[in-house]
Design a protein around this motif. Structure first.
Motif, PDB file in Angstrom:
ATOM      1  N   PRO A  14     -14.739  13.109   9.254  1.00 44.65           N
ATOM      2  CA  PRO A  14     -15.683  12.784  10.328  1.00 44.65           C
ATOM      3  C   PRO A  14     -16.074  11.302  10.473  1.00 44.65           C
ATOM      4  N   PHE A  15     -15.826  10.486   9.459  1.00 44.58           N
ATOM      5  CA  PHE A  15     -16.216   9.068   9.570  1.00 44.58           C
ATOM      6  C   PHE A  15     -15.042   8.159   9.238  1.00 44.58           C
ATOM      7  N   ALA A  16     -14.940   7.055   9.961  1.00 42.52           N
ATOM      8  CA  ALA A  16     -13.837   6.123   9.716  1.00 42.52           C
ATOM      9  C   ALA A  16     -14.323   4.686   9.828  1.00 42.52           C
ATOM     10  N   LEU A  17     -13.537   3.819   9.253  1.00 45.75           N
ATOM     11  CA  LEU A  17     -13.761   2.377   9.361  1.00 45.75           C
ATOM     12  C   LEU A  17     -12.431   1.721   9.691  1.00 45.75           C
ATOM     13  N   TYR A  18     -12.471   0.795  10.628  1.00 44.20           N
ATOM     14  CA  TYR A  18     -11.274   0.051  11.011  1.00 44.20           C
ATOM     15  C   TYR A  18     -11.625  -1.432  10.937  1.00 44.20           C
ATOM     16  N   ALA A  19     -11.054  -2.125   9.953  1.00 48.05           N
ATOM     17  CA  ALA A  19     -11.352  -3.554   9.823  1.00 48.05           C
ATOM     18  C   ALA A  19     -10.061  -4.346   9.984  1.00 48.05           C
ATOM     19  N   VAL A  20     -10.063  -5.244  10.958  1.00 45.55           N
ATOM     20  CA  VAL A  20      -8.903  -6.109  11.204  1.00 45.55           C
ATOM     21  C   VAL A  20      -9.257  -7.507  10.719  1.00 45.55           C
ATOM     22  N   MET A  21      -8.390  -8.065   9.880  1.00 40.35           N
ATOM     23  CA  MET A  21      -8.688  -9.350   9.248  1.00 40.35           C
ATOM     24  C   MET A  21      -7.569 -10.339   9.443  1.00 40.35           C
ATOM     25  N   LYS A  22      -7.978 -11.597   9.437  1.00 40.30           N
ATOM     26  CA  LYS A  22      -7.016 -12.687   9.501  1.00 40.30           C
ATOM     27  C   LYS A  22      -7.129 -13.434   8.181  1.00 40.30           C
ATOM     28  N   GLN A  36      -5.056  -3.347  -4.840  1.00 39.43           N
ATOM     29  CA  GLN A  36      -5.902  -2.522  -5.713  1.00 39.43           C
ATOM     30  C   GLN A  36      -6.781  -1.542  -4.926  1.00 39.43           C
ATOM     31  N   ILE A  37      -6.645  -1.513  -3.616  1.00 41.48           N
ATOM     32  CA  ILE A  37      -7.572  -0.720  -2.800  1.00 41.48           C
ATOM     33  C   ILE A  37      -7.537   0.769  -3.169  1.00 41.48           C
ATOM     34  N   HIS A  38      -6.350   1.305  -3.451  1.00 44.08           N
ATOM     35  CA  HIS A  38      -6.285   2.750  -3.708  1.00 44.08           C
ATOM     36  C   HIS A  38      -6.888   3.119  -5.071  1.00 44.08           C
ATOM     37  N   GLU A  39      -6.840   2.176  -6.021  1.00 43.35           N
ATOM     38  CA  GLU A  39      -7.533   2.412  -7.302  1.00 43.35           C
ATOM     39  C   GLU A  39      -9.045   2.388  -7.092  1.00 43.35           C
ATOM     40  N   GLN A  40      -9.468   1.448  -6.262  1.00 43.27           N
ATOM     41  CA  GLN A  40     -10.887   1.340  -5.936  1.00 43.27           C
ATOM     42  C   GLN A  40     -11.370   2.632  -5.266  1.00 43.27           C
ATOM     43  N   VAL A  41     -10.561   3.154  -4.369  1.00 39.81           N
ATOM     44  CA  VAL A  41     -10.891   4.401  -3.679  1.00 39.81           C
ATOM     45  C   VAL A  41     -10.947   5.553  -4.681  1.00 39.81           C
ATOM     46  N   ALA A  42      -9.972   5.609  -5.598  1.00 32.94           N
ATOM     47  CA  ALA A  42      -9.941   6.699  -6.587  1.00 32.94           C
ATOM     48  C   ALA A  42     -11.196   6.652  -7.462  1.00 32.94           C
ATOM     49  N   LEU A  96      -4.949  -4.781   8.260  1.00 33.55           N
ATOM     50  CA  LEU A  96      -5.782  -3.693   8.781  1.00 33.55           C
ATOM     51  C   LEU A  96      -6.187  -2.817   7.608  1.00 33.55           C
ATOM     52  N   LEU A  97      -7.483  -2.640   7.437  1.00 34.69           N
ATOM     53  CA  LEU A  97      -7.973  -1.657   6.464  1.00 34.69           C
ATOM     54  C   LEU A  97      -8.543  -0.488   7.255  1.00 34.69           C
ATOM     55  N   HIS A  98      -7.916   0.673   7.091  1.00 32.36           N
ATOM     56  CA  HIS A  98      -8.342   1.892   7.783  1.00 32.36           C
ATOM     57  C   HIS A  98      -8.869   2.840   6.707  1.00 32.36           C
ATOM     58  N   VAL A  99     -10.102   3.258   6.841  1.00 35.42           N
ATOM     59  CA  VAL A  99     -10.740   4.108   5.844  1.00 35.42           C
ATOM     60  C   VAL A  99     -11.262   5.355   6.536  1.00 35.42           C
ATOM     61  N   ASN A 100     -11.147   6.484   5.853  1.00 35.89           N
ATOM     62  CA  ASN A 100     -11.631   7.732   6.419  1.00 35.89           C
ATOM     63  C   ASN A 100     -12.303   8.535   5.322  1.00 35.89           C
ATOM     64  N   SER A 101     -13.406   9.207   5.650  1.00 40.64           N
ATOM     65  CA  SER A 101     -14.088  10.017   4.646  1.00 40.64           C
ATOM     66  C   SER A 101     -15.100  10.913   5.334  1.00 40.64           C
ATOM     67  N   SER A 102     -15.852  11.650   4.506  1.00 41.01           N
ATOM     68  CA  SER A 102     -16.927  12.461   5.072  1.00 41.01           C
ATOM     69  C   SER A 102     -18.252  11.690   5.007  1.00 41.01           C
ATOM     70  N   ARG A 103     -18.203  10.396   4.633  1.00 40.47           N
ATOM     71  CA  ARG A 103     -19.447   9.641   4.477  1.00 40.47           C
ATOM     72  C   ARG A 103     -19.351   8.213   5.010  1.00 40.47           C
ATOM     73  N   ASN A 107     -17.664   4.360   3.385  1.00 40.77           N
ATOM     74  CA  ASN A 107     -16.743   3.490   4.121  1.00 40.77           C
ATOM     75  C   ASN A 107     -17.293   2.054   4.116  1.00 40.77           C
ATOM     76  N   PHE A 108     -18.574   1.947   4.374  1.00 41.16           N
ATOM     77  CA  PHE A 108     -19.259   0.644   4.368  1.00 41.16           C
ATOM     78  C   PHE A 108     -19.191   0.008   2.966  1.00 41.16           C
ATOM     79  N   TYR A 109     -19.496   0.821   1.956  1.00 39.31           N
ATOM     80  CA  TYR A 109     -19.521   0.345   0.578  1.00 39.31           C
ATOM     81  C   TYR A 109     -18.144  -0.148   0.141  1.00 39.31           C
ATOM     82  N   LEU A 110     -17.119   0.596   0.531  1.00 36.72           N
ATOM     83  CA  LEU A 110     -15.753   0.223   0.157  1.00 36.72           C
ATOM     84  C   LEU A 110     -15.381  -1.132   0.759  1.00 36.72           C
ATOM     85  N   LEU A 111     -15.712  -1.334   2.019  1.00 37.66           N
ATOM     86  CA  LEU A 111     -15.381  -2.630   2.645  1.00 37.66           C
ATOM     87  C   LEU A 111     -16.152  -3.769   1.979  1.00 37.66           C
ATOM     88  N   ARG A 112     -17.407  -3.533   1.626  1.00 36.67           N
ATOM     89  CA  ARG A 112     -18.183  -4.569   0.921  1.00 36.67           C
ATOM     90  C   ARG A 112     -17.509  -4.954  -0.387  1.00 36.67           C
TER      91      ARG A 112
END
Ligand code: HEM
Ligand code: MG
Length: 298
Positions: A14-22, A36-42, A96-103, A107-112
């Protein structure tokens, strides 16, 4: 088969984050953060069970080529489309960082967390939070996702490169659309259904799908076979500010995106998608989301 990045195959939560970076500074430091993003997610999933946090990290063509790790076939930049009032800009982006979750909070915390060590090395071009709206409707009130491939197998067939060194990778198309809902809502329901090509309450395809309706533009057959993509789009925005659809989709080939876009923006037969009278793309970019194995080896 190599492993796809975890976000791609499951249905969007139900919730997503889409961050496009240069990338403006140390590209190596940025790449290490991406790796390391997927370890951080795990780790976050361990701490916060049942949040179904998943991510995918994807790269724009210039940044990808700068890594000198070969190039998936026909990886092209997004090209601007259309003319007059019906146009799509190409706005690019390296990461592009695309994040999806139920919270939303995770999503906000992960991008921070992701940004903290590399804040000086990147410029965030767009940071958009999406949310499932009503019973999976776009803000026009129409159900979005009806014809999306459903099973994991079907989604893998459509989304993932099947063979070769980039197997398990996926091309990503992203466009942020800003809706003009008052204009759309001036149409009665029957007229709205002719714009979309499906019924509003229950998303049944019209018996006579108008050629210039949205479905009429994007439901395309080539040699008898329907062109498919795996959509992960969600509504975003604020009531008094910009709002609309963050369109994002994954496919094993950019061809399917290109054919759909050319059809929507009048480049195939001069007909433009009637939906584009009521929504405007403000961003547009292509990315490549490598397999887990290729990502680790960059
Ligand atoms: C179908 C909404 C942009 C590709 C649909 C449907 C809706 C919808 C309501 C019908 C239900 C469904 O099958 O999901 C929107 C909105 C958009 C948008 C509100 C932008 C504001 C795009 C773009 C593309 C696209 C940019 C591709 C370039 C598709 C495809 C289908 C679809 C492939 C399924 C067609 C079929 O097989 O019947 N969209 N869409 N859409 N859309 Fe979009
Ligand atoms: Mg169809």
């Amino acid at each position: 088969m190599a492993t796809a990045q975890p976000l791609i195959l499951p249905e969007a939560g139900p919730f997503a984050l889409y961050a496009v970076m240069k990338v403006t500074g140390d590209a190596k430091a940025v790449l290490a953060q991406c790796q390391q993003i997927h370890e951080q997610v795990a780790a976050l999933n361990e701490l916060q069970p049942h949040s179904d946090l998943r991510a995918s990290i994807a790269f724009g063509k210039d940044f990808w080529l700068s890594l000198e790790k070969g190039c998936p076939a026909q990886f092209e930049d997004f090209a601007p489309l259309g003319k007059g009032d019906i146009t799509a800009p190409a706005t690019g982006g390296d990461i592009l960082l695309h994040v999806n979750s139920s919270r939303h909070d995770l999503n906000f915390y992960l991008l921070r967390q992701f940004m903290q060590p590399i804040a000086e090395q990147i410029e965030v071009m767009d940071e958009t939070y999406g949310f499932r709206y009503l019973d999976a409707r776009d803000m026009t009130g129409f159900i979005d996702g009806t014809e999306n491939p459903k099973t994991r197998e079907a989604r893998a067939d459509v989304a993932l490169i099947q063979n070769g060194e980039f197997a398990g990778g996926s091309f990503v198309m992203l466009q942020r659309f800003v809706h003009n809902l008052p204009a759309f809502n001036r149409l009665n329901m029957q007229a709205q259904e002719k714009v979309i090509g499906r019924t509003k309450p229950d998303s049944v395809e019209l018996e006579d799908v108008p050629a210039a309706s949205h479905v009429g533009r994007v439901d395309i057959k080539e040699e008898g076979k329907g062109l498919k993509i795996v959509r992960h789009s969600l509504p975003y925005g604020t009531v008094t500010g910009d709002h609309g659809l963050l369109f994002i989709a994954y496919c094993h080939t950019q061809h399917n995106f290109n054919v759909m876009l050319e059809s929507m923006y009048g480049e195939t037969d001069g007909k433009t998608d009637q939906l584009l009278r009521f929504t405007t793309a403000v961003t547009g970019a292509y990315f490549f989301a490598p397999s887990m194995e290729v990502l680790a080896a960059l």
